[in-house]
Every structure is written in C-alpha cells, then in structure tokens.
Design a protein around this motif. Structure first.
Motif, short mmCIF file in Angstrom:
data_model
loop_
_atom_site.label_atom_id
_atom_site.label_comp_id
_atom_site.label_asym_id
_atom_site.label_seq_id
_atom_site.Cartn_x
_atom_site.Cartn_y
_atom_site.Cartn_z
N ARG A 251 -14.48 -2.11 -13.06
CA ARG A 251 -14.03 -1.50 -12.33
C ARG A 251 -13.53 0.07 -13.46
O ARG A 251 -13.84 1.94 -13.01
CB ARG A 251 -12.80 -1.15 -11.51
CG ARG A 251 -12.60 -0.02 -10.09
CD ARG A 251 -11.68 -1.07 -9.69
NE ARG A 251 -10.40 -1.55 -10.04
CZ ARG A 251 -9.88 -2.33 -8.90
NH1 ARG A 251 -9.97 -2.72 -8.03
NH2 ARG A 251 -8.36 -2.91 -9.33
N ASN A 252 -12.90 -0.45 -14.39
CA ASN A 252 -12.00 0.85 -15.63
C ASN A 252 -13.61 1.40 -16.23
O ASN A 252 -13.27 3.04 -16.29
CB ASN A 252 -11.81 0.21 -16.45
CG ASN A 252 -9.91 -0.38 -16.35
OD1 ASN A 252 -9.30 0.64 -15.26
ND2 ASN A 252 -10.13 -0.86 -16.83
N VAL B 255 -7.08 3.95 -7.99
CA VAL B 255 -7.63 2.39 -7.13
C VAL B 255 -6.11 1.88 -5.97
O VAL B 255 -4.93 2.56 -7.30
CB VAL B 255 -7.09 1.16 -8.18
CG1 VAL B 255 -6.96 0.05 -8.23
CG2 VAL B 255 -8.89 2.11 -9.35
N TYR C 115 -4.56 -0.85 -3.27
CA TYR C 115 -3.47 -0.81 -4.32
C TYR C 115 -4.20 -2.11 -5.29
O TYR C 115 -4.67 -2.72 -5.30
CB TYR C 115 -2.75 -1.20 -4.16
CG TYR C 115 -1.83 0.21 -2.72
CD1 TYR C 115 -0.72 0.55 -3.52
CD2 TYR C 115 -2.25 0.08 -1.34
CE1 TYR C 115 -0.68 1.88 -2.16
CE2 TYR C 115 -2.13 1.05 -0.57
CZ TYR C 115 -1.18 2.06 -1.14
OH TYR C 115 -1.29 3.19 -0.74
N PRO C 116 -3.44 -2.02 -7.07
CA PRO C 116 -3.96 -2.73 -8.23
C PRO C 116 -3.33 -3.94 -8.28
O PRO C 116 -3.98 -5.00 -8.41
CB PRO C 116 -3.81 -1.54 -9.35
CG PRO C 116 -2.91 -1.01 -8.77
CD PRO C 116 -2.85 -1.00 -7.17
N LYS C 117 -1.97 -3.89 -7.10
CA LYS C 117 -1.52 -5.43 -6.60
C LYS C 117 -1.13 -5.96 -5.46
O LYS C 117 -0.33 -4.89 -4.63
CB LYS C 117 -0.30 -5.18 -8.03
CG LYS C 117 -0.25 -6.30 -8.75
CD LYS C 117 1.81 -5.80 -9.40
CE LYS C 117 1.29 -6.15 -10.91
NZ LYS C 117 3.20 -5.99 -11.51
N CYS D 163 -7.68 -6.42 -3.86
CA CYS D 163 -7.24 -5.38 -4.93
C CYS D 163 -7.99 -5.39 -6.54
O CYS D 163 -7.82 -4.39 -7.97
CB CYS D 163 -5.22 -6.48 -5.58
SG CYS D 163 -3.83 -5.74 -4.20
N LYS D 164 -8.95 -6.16 -6.51
CA LYS D 164 -10.09 -6.15 -7.67
C LYS D 164 -10.86 -5.26 -7.87
O LYS D 164 -11.18 -4.72 -8.84
CB LYS D 164 -10.57 -7.65 -7.65
CG LYS D 164 -9.81 -8.73 -8.93
CD LYS D 164 -9.89 -10.11 -8.61
CE LYS D 164 -8.63 -11.50 -8.65
NZ LYS D 164 -9.30 -12.31 -7.99
#
Ligand code: PLP
Length: 377
Positions: A304-305, A320, A322-324, A349-350
């Motif tokens: 994704r990055n 993103v 949410y990431p967490k 999240c992933k």
C-alpha cells in the motif's frame, strides 16, 4: 489535486461567506450570536429532530451526551473497532470501559452480530454494566440502525449515533443524526459539512436531555451562566463558525450532497469498468451516503505504501483511514474489557485506501485518479 478541495468550495461561495463573516465582525457578537440560534433551528429542521445543540467540536458532542446519561466508571460502552479515536476515547475519558466490536465486511459499520455477542459476554462476566452503544456512520453511510435498535431495546441500552462523518446520509427518507437516542456530528473542515475551524452539534428529541446539554455546554449553568447548578464544560460553537455553516448548509442542501454522490458514482463506474481487483465501497439497499470518504480495499499483499507513493508522484493524494484497530491503540493498552477479537477490522486496516472525494471533484479528476491507481498497482 486536493484530497478535499476546500479552496475551490470557498471560491464558489466567497461572496456569501465573506458577507457572513463581515456581518459577525460588524455586530461583534462573537459568542452566542443570533447566527448560532438560527443555525441550530436550521440543522434540527434538516435532520428532522426537535432539538439541536451546537458545541465546540464533535468530540465534545460525544462527551456531552455521555455526561447527560451519567456514563462513567463501571459502565460498558460498545464501540466499533474501525473508527476515529474519539468514538472510543470519549467513553474512556468519562471513566467508562469502551468494548470494541468488529465491523461488517461490506459497509465497514458496526456488526450487529458481533455487537450482540459482545453485550452477552459483558453481561456474563458481570463486572461491567452495559449502558450504551456508540454507532458510527463510517465514511458517510449510516450504521444498521434497524438492527442496532432491536439489540438496544432487547438489552436496555442507549444508542449514541456518532454522525461526525454521517451528516447528510439517510436510511429510506430518514436522515442521519436522527437515529440515536442522542446523535452527534462534527463540523471539522474536512467532514461532509465543515466549518472554518472546530465545531460540532448534538441532536435529540428528548426535551430533558436537550436542557441538560444546554446547561453542560456552558459550565453547568442554571438560570444564567453565573448560576452554576452542575459541573459542566465550556463548549460552544462561536458565531463566526455558525455564520459560515449557514452558508455552507445551503450549498450542501442545494447541490453539494448530490454532487459528491455523483463523484462517488463516477469512481464506482470507472473502477468497475477496469478488470478490477479492488473491492469497491458498498452502500446497503435503501441507504444513502454523504461520502465523507471513498474507501477501496487493495488486493491482499499489495504494498500500500508503494501505491500511495506512486499516486503521490502522479499528483494524487490518498489517505489510509484507519491504519490501526481501536483495540490496538496504545492508549487502551491494559484496559480490562477493551480488548476483543476483531478479524474484519484487522483486515480492513491492512487493505483500505481512501481516494480524493468532495462535491467539486470533476469527471476528469475521477479519471485521473483511476488512471493513476491502475498504473500504481
Ligand atoms: C471527526 C470525528 C470525530 C471527532 O470530531 P472533532 O470535531 O474532530 O472533535 C468523532 N468521531 C468520528 C467518527 C469522526 O470522524
């Protein structure tokens, strides 16, 4: 390209907004001016509830609702695991225990099945008293209130609708911010209806709670603000923000909500046409979204990055959200009851990636985003 183009919006609304701000400067009624009262009336009418109480931000709006219900130590508040931090932070701040619940794979909103399981578990454990459900209208789509209401009634819980992202959404003809026993929204600039700073509002049909909310937001005032009958906070929407919001609410109703839906439909059409490996946003039958976000899911094991970096190079901002998972936030570490098993949230999240979305996004913009996304992944 902007992720949410507030500059373009201002250019279009400039004459009206400049006038509205100028009027506040001239009358110099910076706190609790007439515009605040007028805005509250207009918001209540639009949403279809009896009372709207504005306040300083969407986080305070949640806090004020919890204060009115006297929720605190020993209470369990059920919160989706996939949301902005404030949804779980506010019950914890009041001393209650947020119990995080998994979300639906398609709508990303709180899962009624997981919700009921969590309530039953808390009741069986017997250490916390189940009190309320914070249902979040994530990315602009209302949560499944028909089901959530059934569960709330069955177990005697209150529903707090966190409509910070949901303002303008609907189920059938019923508007978001009218589904909770108390509902809240945020006017943070990037939300569907945003002001030029911080702002928030609380909605309810309950007269007694409305009175309490008006008291709590001004130092627990009684007869006036120098008669203080309870411990409150200072959380008002200022006149300048109300003046800006009155102009923006008009545009929101006249065309912005329609136009953001048009932009979202264009994305969905373009992305469906390419041999798509992305999971596209799903709006449930009979539901209407205000598209706070247009969130897609990337295929498993996509970097994704790298996709974001590629798109950024092409001039396309992505985010993103949410990431967490909430239950993995450091702030909740060690909090008893807060940690649950939320596999859907873990996966979201992933994989999640949010594309630029706002009412002023053109068809050409959508094409440029989709082209860049294809090239990047
Ligand atoms: C933005 C947001 C809030 C908080 O609103 P603020 O006005 O920034 O305090 C609460 N809940 C959700 C789901 C949000 O997206």
């Amino acid at each position: 390209m902007q992720f949410r183009d507030l500059q373009k919006q201002y250019q279009i609304l400039k004459p009206e907004i400049d006038n509205a701000i100028q009027e506040v400067l001239t009358t110099a009624n910076f706190i609790s001016g007439q515009q605040v009262v007028e805005l509250e009336e207009q918001l209540a009418k639009y949403v279809g509830v009896k009372h709207c109480i504005t306040c300083a931000n969407g986080t305070d709006a949640l806090t004020l609702a919890l204060m009115v219900w006297n929720i605190g130590k020993g209470d369990a508040v059920f919160v989706p695991d996939f949301t902005f931090f404030a949804s779980g932070e506010t019950p914890a701040y009041e001393g209650a225990t947020p119990v995080f619940v998994d979300v639906e794979k398609d709508t990303f909103n709180i899962s009624p099945v997981s919700l009921e399981q969590a309530i039953v578990k808390v009741k069986e454990e017997g250490t916390l008293i189940p009190r309320a459900i914070v249902a979040v209208d994530l990315f602009g789509q209302p949560a499944n209130y028909p089901k959530i209401r059934e569960i709330a009634d069955k177990y005697g819980l209150l529903i707090l609708e966190d409509g910070a992202q949901g303002f303008g959404g609907q189920i059938g003809s019923q508007k978001a911010c009218s589904f909770g026993d108390i509902s809240t929204t945020s006017f943070f600039p990037a939300k569907p209806l945003g002001c030029y700073g911080d702002g928030g509002a609380i909605f309810t049909d309950n007269e007694e709670w409305a009175e309490l909310l008006r008291s709590y937001r001004v130092h627990g005032k009684g007869m006036d603000k120098y008669d203080n009958v309870r411990i409150g906070i200072n959380s008002r929407l200022d006149t300048m923000q109300a003046a800006v919001l009155k102009v923006k609410l008009k545009a929101f109703q006249a065309y912005e909500l329609t136009d953001v839906n048009r932009a979202a439909a264009k994305y969905t059409e373009l992305l469906s046409n390419i041999d798509t490996k992305f999971a596209l946003p799903i709006i449930a039958e009979g539901y209407y979204s205000s598209w706070a976000q247009y969130a897609i899911l990337l295929p498993k094991d996509t970097d994704r990055n790298a996709v974001q970096t590629h798109m950024k190079t092409a001039g396309i901002p992505t985010m993103v959200y949410y990431p967490k998972p909430m239950h993995r936030q450091g702030a909740f570490e060690g909090m008893d009851g807060a940690v649950t098993d939320c596999p859907v949230t873990e996966e979201l999240c992933k994989k999640v990636l949010c594309l630029p979305i706002h009412p002023y996004l053109t068809e050409e913009d959508c094409k440029a985003v989709v082209t860049a996304l294809e090239a990047a992944s």
